[in-house]
Design an enzyme around this catalytic site. Structure first.
Site, PDB file in Angstrom:
ATOM      1  CD  GLU A  98      -2.696  -1.227   2.853  1.00 23.31           C
ATOM      2  OE1 GLU A  98      -3.782  -1.536   2.347  1.00 23.31           O
ATOM      3  OE2 GLU A  98      -2.131  -1.165   3.672  1.00 23.31           O
ATOM      4  CB  CYS A 108      -8.616   1.798   7.596  1.00 24.27           C
ATOM      5  SG  CYS A 108      -7.824   1.319   6.062  1.00 24.27           S
TER       6      CYS A 108
END
Ligand code: FUB
Ligand code: ZN
Length: 676
Positions: free
Chosen positions: A345, A441
């Site tokens: 990521e 998230c």
């Protein structure tokens, strides 16, 4: 720098956002996201995987009560590793264990933060009552020493802070502090704040430069900026010092994460690469390139900027500037997306900005906005606000569907739905927004950002109100002990006319600093007095204020065709369409299949069209262009054949705002289009 500006965001209690565009987003968060997330936190969403978040707090609270009841006779659980994401073997009978991701507690914290902000704009006694009860559940889990992370409370405290690199304790701590401060500032209720303070004091008793204390730092940053917020809320300098310790400790030798994980160190190899992911490869003042996990990175840089501002630390500020420039000049998508690769990521190398495999996590763009606001607090320079605006209207809003019920985690700039299913390299790219995520998230991060949007639009110091985003609002600012009432009317992002009414009420020395957006080449202003002056992309208006003054601004919103630097391999020979702060894209719903066969006539004049995407009134852009037509004879020649100019037909291309794509079912999308 002449002096440290040290400006502050406006308290949300000073401001009412009235903006047509943002108010709608805030209402979606209030009416859709917050209630949905509360159900999700309590495992009550049919068909969705349980979150276990509130359940974990309840289990930890139950263990606390047992401890109190049994006193000395209570047997503390020995640490049991239950995995980064623990799921019950028998869902019907989960027992008193911790479940979910190790950072599951942070979902509550983001939720309560969003609730706090939302209550400042829309008082809601019923929601406040639910929040107070949730706070009771969370506080009941707190340990006598102040520790409050359910993963270790349930799995065994003996391993507390033993895996800073992976286990997110300090990340959950940071989110708890952020949530507690927001709720306190909104409601004046300090129960959660007191819990956060006790946890912070516990963390402070474990970490620091003093002998005997741990020299580690968070594996996932956020505690740095949260501690600064706690310092600014309580006035307790120790929290700022702890934040500075975490910032400065990072990347020092020996690498703390190597001490913690000797198994990761290859024998005889002095290799900093493995620490890039956590931005722990170098002391932060020496870091010049944004690397590693993008959310972690921008959260760290935000904390660095906070510490630099409050300690007037020029070296730290210089590092922030270099990192900012590196992101914006080499690693950011046109949409304000960052983190180009799904591998970790993370940021990729300079100019590597693939469109169809982009990661561009919603949280990462949100973190970029945090960083931008903090840089603005140090030095009001429009280049930070320009990026903030770009990210907000594009790569962040794209994270939420127009109905507020579905979300993107990954925000690509080109999508062919079939590829998402058939190409493992694109498996992270979803062609439609999802209801929720196991690792949830992004949606709650969107909720807390959108519901506090007013604190990004304006910052202030004693005499100046900085207007970074043109957002309809009513606010009051104190200058020289007097109230200045300000009302901003704007139709952004569709129309660049802005009116600002000021009732300065005799406040001497009051100034307005109005951002001049980078997307317009000229502007007009009326009512700004004799000598408004431009500095760092702001127009400073200081005048003899009457009882009521009106300043009118006009920022022409022209359609612009944008190209990327030639080093961006993916975008060469392609253009993107923008208008004002909005980045546009082509979608199959308007332009048919095979968007790659379309090209735009770069010499033709685009037109602006009033359009509606699923009930959302927007400005679309119509551009003359071409569609390559199938050449049946050539098709028969197979994959490769002698070159001949393609046959094409004239078409009108419709571009819609990027943030509105994927609201009309699964279909192709692209931001960068070939140009003739
Ligand atoms: O690790 C916590 C959060 O989960 C990160 O910020 C996101 O990138 C996701 O990995
Ligand atoms: Zn996220």
């Amino acid at each position: 720098m002449e002096r440290w500006a040290n400006t502050a965001p406006l308290s949300l209690r000073q401001i009412q956002v009235t903006d047509t565009f943002w108010k709608k987003e805030m209402e979606l968060v209030r009416t859709e996201v917050i209630p949905y997330q509360w159900e999700a936190l309590n495992d009550r969403v049919e068909g969705a995987a349980p979150s276990f978040c509130m359940r974990n707090f309840k289990v930890a609270g139950k263990m606390n009560r047992e401890r109190q009841r049994l006193g000395q006779a209570y047997v503390e659980p020995a640490y049991t590793f239950r995995g980064f994401e623990a799921l019950p073997e028998d869902p019907e009978n989960p027992g008193d264990h911790f479940y979910g991701f190790v950072f599951q507690d942070s979902d509550f914290s983001k939720w309560i933060e969003a609730v706090g902000y939302s209550l400042t704009q829309h008082p809601d006694p019923a929601l406040e009552a639910v929040a107070d009860q949730a706070i009771d559940v969370v506080c009941a889990a707190q340990q006598p020493d102040g520790y409050l992370d359910t993963y270790y409370i349930i799995n065994g405290r003996d391993k507390t802070f033993s895996n800073l690199r992976d286990h997110h304790e300090l990340y959950c701590f940071g989110h708890l502090v952020e949530g507690a401060v927001a709720y306190y500032q909104a409601t004046g209720k300090d129960k959660l704040l007191q819990a956060a303070v006790r946890f912070a004091d516990y963390v402070g008793s474990c970490f620091g430069p003093e002998e005997g204390k741990c020299k580690g730092y968070p594996g996932h940053e956020i505690a740095e900026m949260a501690l600064v917020r706690l310092y600014e809320t309580t006035g307790e300098k120790k929290y700022l010092e702890l934040s500075r310790f975490f910032v400065d400790q990072r990347g020092t030798r020996p690498y703390y994460f190597d001490l913690e994980h000797p198994e990761s160190v290859k024998k005889g190899e002095e290799n900093a690469l493995r620490h890039f992911y956590h931005q722990a490869h170098l002391p932060v003042r020496q870091q010049e390139e944004a690397v590693g996990h993008a959310v972690r990175a921008v959260y760290l840089y935000s904390g660095m900027a906070d510490v630099a501002r409050l300690t007037e630390d020029a070296g730290l500020y210089a590092a922030c500037q270099k990192l900012w420039d590196n992101i914006v000049e080499k690693k950011m998508y046109l949409t304000g997306g960052i983190g180009a690769t799904h591998m970790g990521e993370a940021f990729s190398f300079a100019y590597d900005l693939p469109n169809d495999t982009a990661y561009a996590e919603t949280c990462a763009s949100i973190g970029l906005v945090f960083f931008a606001r903090r840089m603005l607090q140090i030095a009001p320079d429009a280049r930070y606000a320009n990026v903030m605006e770009r990210a907000l209207y594009n790569g962040i809003l794209s994270g939420m569907a127009l109905d507020g019920r579905n979300f993107f985690y990954v925000n690509p700039l080109e999508v062919e739905p079939a590829a998402c299913r058939q190409d493992a390299r694109k498996a992270h790219v979803k062609p439609v927004r999802q209801k929720w995520f196991g690792c949830a998230c992004c949606p709650p991060n969107l909720a807390r950002l959108i519901s506090s949007i007013g604190s990004y639009a304006f910052t202030e110091n004693e005499d100046t109100l900085f207007v970074h985003l043109y957002m309809g609002s009513v606010l009051t600012k104190k200058t020289g002990g007097k109230d200045v009432d300000i009302c901003v009317e704007s139709a952004f992002p569709w129309n660049g006319e802005v009116r600002i009414r000021v009732r300065a009420n005799g406040a001497k020395g009051f100034k307005l600093a109005l951002r001049l957006p980078d997307w317009c080449d000229s502007y007009a202003v009326e009512g700004a007095g004799e000598n408004p002056c431009e500095k760092d992309g702001y127009l400073y208006v200081q005048k003899e204020w009457g009882e009521e003054d009106t300043i009118s601004l006009s920022f022409p919103m022209e359609v612009k065709l944008v190209e990327a630097a030639p080093r961006v391999r993916e975008d060469i020979g392609r253009i993107a369409v923008t208008r004002g702060p909005i980045v546009y894209c082509l979608e199959e719903a308007d332009n048919g299949k095979d968007l790659h066969l379309l090209s735009l006539d770069g010499a033709a004049a685009p037109a602006v069209e009033d359009f509606c995407v699923c009930g959302e009134p927007v400005k679309a852009v119509l551009c003359p262009g071409y569609r390559r037509v199938a050449d049946e004879a050539a098709e028969k020649e197979g994959l490769y054949r002698p070159y001949r100019p393609a046959r094409k037909e004239a078409v009108m291309l419709r571009f819609i705002p990027y943030y509105t794509w994927a609201n009309r079912g699964e279909n192709e999308m692209q931001v960068w289009t070939r140009v003739e």
